[in-house]
Structure formats: structure tokens, C-alpha cells
Design a protein around this motif. Structure first.
Motif, PDB file in Angstrom:
ATOM      1  N   VAL A 111      36.580  26.769  34.171  1.00 30.03           N
ATOM      2  CA  VAL A 111      35.398  26.937  35.030  1.00 30.03           C
ATOM      3  C   VAL A 111      35.715  26.437  36.430  1.00 30.03           C
ATOM      4  N   GLY A 112      36.378  25.297  36.516  1.00 30.00           N
ATOM      5  CA  GLY A 112      36.731  24.730  37.809  1.00 30.00           C
ATOM      6  C   GLY A 112      37.630  25.643  38.624  1.00 30.00           C
ATOM      7  N   ALA A 113      38.508  26.393  37.948  1.00 32.81           N
ATOM      8  CA  ALA A 113      39.393  27.311  38.657  1.00 32.81           C
ATOM      9  C   ALA A 113      38.594  28.388  39.381  1.00 32.81           C
ATOM     10  N   PHE A 114      37.534  28.875  38.757  1.00 36.33           N
ATOM     11  CA  PHE A 114      36.683  29.874  39.415  1.00 36.33           C
ATOM     12  C   PHE A 114      35.922  29.256  40.583  1.00 36.33           C
ATOM     13  N   PHE A 115      35.421  28.046  40.398  1.00 35.82           N
ATOM     14  CA  PHE A 115      34.698  27.385  41.494  1.00 35.82           C
ATOM     15  C   PHE A 115      35.637  27.117  42.666  1.00 35.82           C
ATOM     16  N   ASP A 116      36.863  26.707  42.378  1.00 36.78           N
ATOM     17  CA  ASP A 116      37.815  26.440  43.453  1.00 36.78           C
ATOM     18  C   ASP A 116      38.178  27.716  44.197  1.00 36.78           C
ATOM     19  N   PHE A 117      38.322  28.805  43.470  1.00 34.10           N
ATOM     20  CA  PHE A 117      38.639  30.086  44.106  1.00 34.10           C
ATOM     21  C   PHE A 117      37.502  30.520  45.017  1.00 34.10           C
ATOM     22  N   VAL A 118      36.288  30.439  44.528  1.00 35.21           N
ATOM     23  CA  VAL A 118      35.116  30.839  45.319  1.00 35.21           C
ATOM     24  C   VAL A 118      34.906  29.899  46.494  1.00 35.21           C
ATOM     25  N   ASN A 119      35.166  28.616  46.292  1.00 34.22           N
ATOM     26  CA  ASN A 119      34.923  27.614  47.321  1.00 34.22           C
ATOM     27  C   ASN A 119      36.089  27.489  48.296  1.00 34.22           C
ATOM     28  N   GLY A 120      37.160  28.236  48.069  1.00 38.79           N
ATOM     29  CA  GLY A 120      38.315  28.169  48.957  1.00 38.79           C
ATOM     30  C   GLY A 120      38.127  29.080  50.152  1.00 38.79           C
ATOM     31  N   ASP A 121      38.878  30.143  50.192  1.00 38.54           N
ATOM     32  CA  ASP A 121      38.779  31.119  51.270  1.00 38.54           C
ATOM     33  C   ASP A 121      37.668  32.094  50.928  1.00 38.54           C
ATOM     34  N   ALA A 122      36.547  32.026  51.668  1.00 34.52           N
ATOM     35  CA  ALA A 122      35.406  32.892  51.365  1.00 34.52           C
ATOM     36  C   ALA A 122      35.784  34.361  51.447  1.00 34.52           C
ATOM     37  N   GLY A 123      36.675  34.699  52.384  1.00 34.00           N
ATOM     38  CA  GLY A 123      37.103  36.080  52.499  1.00 34.00           C
ATOM     39  C   GLY A 123      37.840  36.548  51.261  1.00 34.00           C
ATOM     40  N   ALA A 124      38.581  35.645  50.614  1.00 38.23           N
ATOM     41  CA  ALA A 124      39.334  36.012  49.419  1.00 38.23           C
ATOM     42  C   ALA A 124      38.402  36.345  48.265  1.00 38.23           C
ATOM     43  N   PHE A 125      37.442  35.487  47.989  1.00 41.67           N
ATOM     44  CA  PHE A 125      36.592  35.747  46.837  1.00 41.67           C
ATOM     45  C   PHE A 125      35.681  36.941  47.088  1.00 41.67           C
ATOM     46  N   ARG A 126      35.287  37.161  48.336  1.00 44.92           N
ATOM     47  CA  ARG A 126      34.449  38.324  48.620  1.00 44.92           C
ATOM     48  C   ARG A 126      35.240  39.620  48.445  1.00 44.92           C
ATOM     49  N   MET A 127      36.524  39.600  48.780  1.00 43.06           N
ATOM     50  CA  MET A 127      37.347  40.780  48.554  1.00 43.06           C
ATOM     51  C   MET A 127      37.455  41.088  47.068  1.00 43.06           C
ATOM     52  N   ALA A 149      42.473  40.198  33.404  1.00 51.33           N
ATOM     53  CA  ALA A 149      43.591  39.268  33.218  1.00 51.33           C
ATOM     54  C   ALA A 149      43.102  37.864  32.881  1.00 51.33           C
ATOM     55  N   THR A 150      42.002  37.437  33.490  1.00 50.47           N
ATOM     56  CA  THR A 150      41.469  36.116  33.153  1.00 50.47           C
ATOM     57  C   THR A 150      40.845  36.127  31.758  1.00 50.47           C
ATOM     58  N   VAL A 151      40.211  37.231  31.392  1.00 50.05           N
ATOM     59  CA  VAL A 151      39.689  37.360  30.026  1.00 50.05           C
ATOM     60  C   VAL A 151      40.843  37.313  29.025  1.00 50.05           C
ATOM     61  N   ASP A 152      41.931  38.018  29.325  1.00 52.22           N
ATOM     62  CA  ASP A 152      43.099  38.003  28.426  1.00 52.22           C
ATOM     63  C   ASP A 152      43.612  36.579  28.209  1.00 52.22           C
ATOM     64  N   VAL A 174      34.944  36.941  27.728  1.00 55.02           N
ATOM     65  CA  VAL A 174      34.149  37.677  28.725  1.00 55.02           C
ATOM     66  C   VAL A 174      32.930  36.859  29.127  1.00 55.02           C
ATOM     67  N   GLY A 175      32.297  36.216  28.142  1.00 55.97           N
ATOM     68  CA  GLY A 175      31.130  35.385  28.447  1.00 55.97           C
ATOM     69  C   GLY A 175      31.480  34.217  29.349  1.00 55.97           C
ATOM     70  N   LEU A 176      32.603  33.556  29.074  1.00 59.33           N
ATOM     71  CA  LEU A 176      33.001  32.414  29.892  1.00 59.33           C
ATOM     72  C   LEU A 176      33.379  32.850  31.305  1.00 59.33           C
ATOM     73  N   VAL A 177      34.121  33.953  31.420  1.00 62.19           N
ATOM     74  CA  VAL A 177      34.501  34.456  32.740  1.00 62.19           C
ATOM     75  C   VAL A 177      33.275  34.872  33.531  1.00 62.19           C
ATOM     76  N   GLY A 178      32.374  35.612  32.881  1.00 63.14           N
ATOM     77  CA  GLY A 178      31.165  36.045  33.581  1.00 63.14           C
ATOM     78  C   GLY A 178      30.312  34.874  34.034  1.00 63.14           C
ATOM     79  N   MET A 179      30.137  33.895  33.148  1.00 67.76           N
ATOM     80  CA  MET A 179      29.361  32.709  33.499  1.00 67.76           C
ATOM     81  C   MET A 179      29.990  31.969  34.670  1.00 67.76           C
ATOM     82  N   SER A 180      31.300  31.830  34.636  1.00 66.53           N
ATOM     83  CA  SER A 180      31.998  31.082  35.683  1.00 66.53           C
ATOM     84  C   SER A 180      31.902  31.800  37.029  1.00 66.53           C
ATOM     85  N   GLN A 181      32.148  33.113  37.025  1.00 65.05           N
ATOM     86  CA  GLN A 181      32.081  33.888  38.272  1.00 65.05           C
ATOM     87  C   GLN A 181      30.692  33.829  38.895  1.00 65.05           C
ATOM     88  N   VAL A 182      29.697  34.159  38.088  1.00 62.29           N
ATOM     89  CA  VAL A 182      28.331  34.253  38.613  1.00 62.29           C
ATOM     90  C   VAL A 182      27.821  32.890  39.053  1.00 62.29           C
TER      91      VAL A 182
END
Length: 220
Positions: A111-127, A149-152, A174-182
Motif C-alpha cells: 500500500v505504501g508503494a502506491f502512496f509513495d508513487f502518487v505522492n512523488g512526481d504528480a506528473g508521473a502518477f497522472r500519466m 503487473a502489480t496484480v501479478d 485486484v482488490g488490494l491494487v484498486g484500494m491502494s490506487q484509489v
């Protein structure tokens, strides 16, 4: 193979653009990374449609021919940048899962990996998560890979440690990835007063009570 950047111009200096070692000969891999960094800044500032290859070359401090040696067109450059962001996210999730054998901590780290990605470069996560070019097949393929790939990676861990069949493990993944992303995107977009650590703890606790408590380790 090395390439030489063009000399700095007054115009580029006045824009406050980042300097990338103008006049310095760089190996091809380093030049490519430099061009991608410049493109990220231009795409983030202007969006895809308003971004121009001239602007990207100017930001990188190279001539347009040098830019076109690496990327035949703007879409090729955008896709290469998108792919690099997806690779970064997938690598971060895999590293989070491999960092411990404690499944509760694994969930939190993922979960933290998704938060770090989103909280890093805003342009990256928006892309990756909010691209306005999903009508382009190559873009959609890269975006889809961010999820698949993250689901895998998570499904593989669940199957290995919990012993569920693949179909069930993938559904949980899929549930964990979706929850983390959203959750991560909501947290960032709301400018929440909740700290990153608290947000990760809340989200991972919800996930753990569903996955960890419901499906204990088969081989502790």
C-alpha cells in the motif's frame, strides 16, 4: 556513443529551465534519461497536446535533431516516459513484497508503494492513472500494465504464502491494487491533513483485516 548538447541560449536561461550539462558529451543511455527528464517537466507543465518537441529540446539543452535521434515523435517520447513510470511503480511494489516475510507488513509496504508513487512526481502518477491519451493503443497498453503487473506480483505472493488457487488470489490482488490506487489518489487530491503514514496505516489495516485475517498463512 556520445552526443554533445548545444550551448546554452539566453532564451533558455530566462525560462528558468533546469540545466543538463550543456556542451557535455553524454553516453546514449544518459542522454536518453536526460531527455525523458526534460520531457516530464514539459508534459507536466503544458499537457501532452500543448507540449512541443521544440520546448523539450530547449529544456534539455539539445538540438531537435538530437532529440529525434532518440525519439521519432512526441507520442514515442510520451510512451517511453509512461513506460518508465510504470516500470518504477511495478519495481516498487515488487520490492515492497520482497522486503519481509511478515504478510501484515507486506500489505502495508505494498500500500505504501502506491502512496509513495502518487505522492512523488504528480506528473508521473497522472500519466499512469489519469492519462488523456487512452485512445492510443500503445498508451492504453502501458497504463493497463501498471495494474496487471502489480496484480501479478501480489497474486504470486498470495498464492505462495496463503495457498489459494490463482483465480481467487488474483481477485484479492485486484482488490488490494484498486484500494491502494484509489485511496492514494483521493488522499493526494483532497490535500488531506492526514499524514502519509497515517493514510497508509488506515488503508493497509482495512486490507489486512480482509486479506490477512481471512486467509492466514498456510505455511507459517
Amino acid at each position: 556513443m556520445t552526443e554533445t548538447a548545444r550551448p546554452q541560449t539566453d532564451a533558455s536561461a530566462s525560462t528558468g529551465s533546469a540545466q543538463y550539462g550543456r556542451g557535455v558529451r553524454l553516453p546514449r543511455t544518459e542522454r536518453r534519461a536526460q531527455l525523458l527528464a526534460a520531457a516530464q517537466q514539459v508534459f507536466a507543465a503544458n499537457g501532452y497536446h500543448a507540449a512541443a518537441m521544440d520546448d523539450i529540446a530547449e529544456r534539455a539543452g539539445v538540438s531537435k535533431p538530437v532529440l529525434y535521434q532518440h525519439f521519432p515523435g512526441k507520442l514515442d517520447l510520451y510512451i517511453a516516459l509512461l513506460e518508465s513510470h510504470v516500470d518504477h511503480l511495478v519495481t516498487a511494489v515488487r520490492a515492497a513484497l520482497a522486503s519481509t516475510t511478515d504478510n501484515k507488513q507486506r500489505v502495508k509496504n505494498a500500500v505504501g508503494a502506491f502512496f509513495d508513487f502518487v505522492n512523488g512526481d504528480a506528473g508521473a502518477f497522472r500519466m499512469v492513472f489519469e492519462s488523456d491519451l487512452r485512445g492510443e493503443p500503445a498508451v492504453q497498453e502501458a497504463v493497463d500494465r501498471a495494474t496487471s503487473a502489480t496484480v501479478d506480483a501480489i497474486a504470486e505472493t498470495i498464492m505462495s504464502d496463503v495457498g489459494l488457487v490463482e483465480e481467487k488470489a488474483r481477485l484479492l490482488a485486484v482488490g488490494l491494487v484498486g484500494m491502494s490506487q484509489v485511496s492514494a489518489r483521493y488522499w493526494l487530491n483532497q490535500n488531506s491533513s492526514i499524514s502519509r503514514d497515517d493514510a497508509v496505516a488506515l488503508t493497509s489495516t482495512l486490507a489486512w483485516r480482509g486479506i490477512g485475517a481471512g486467509f492466514p498463512l498456510q505455511h507459517p
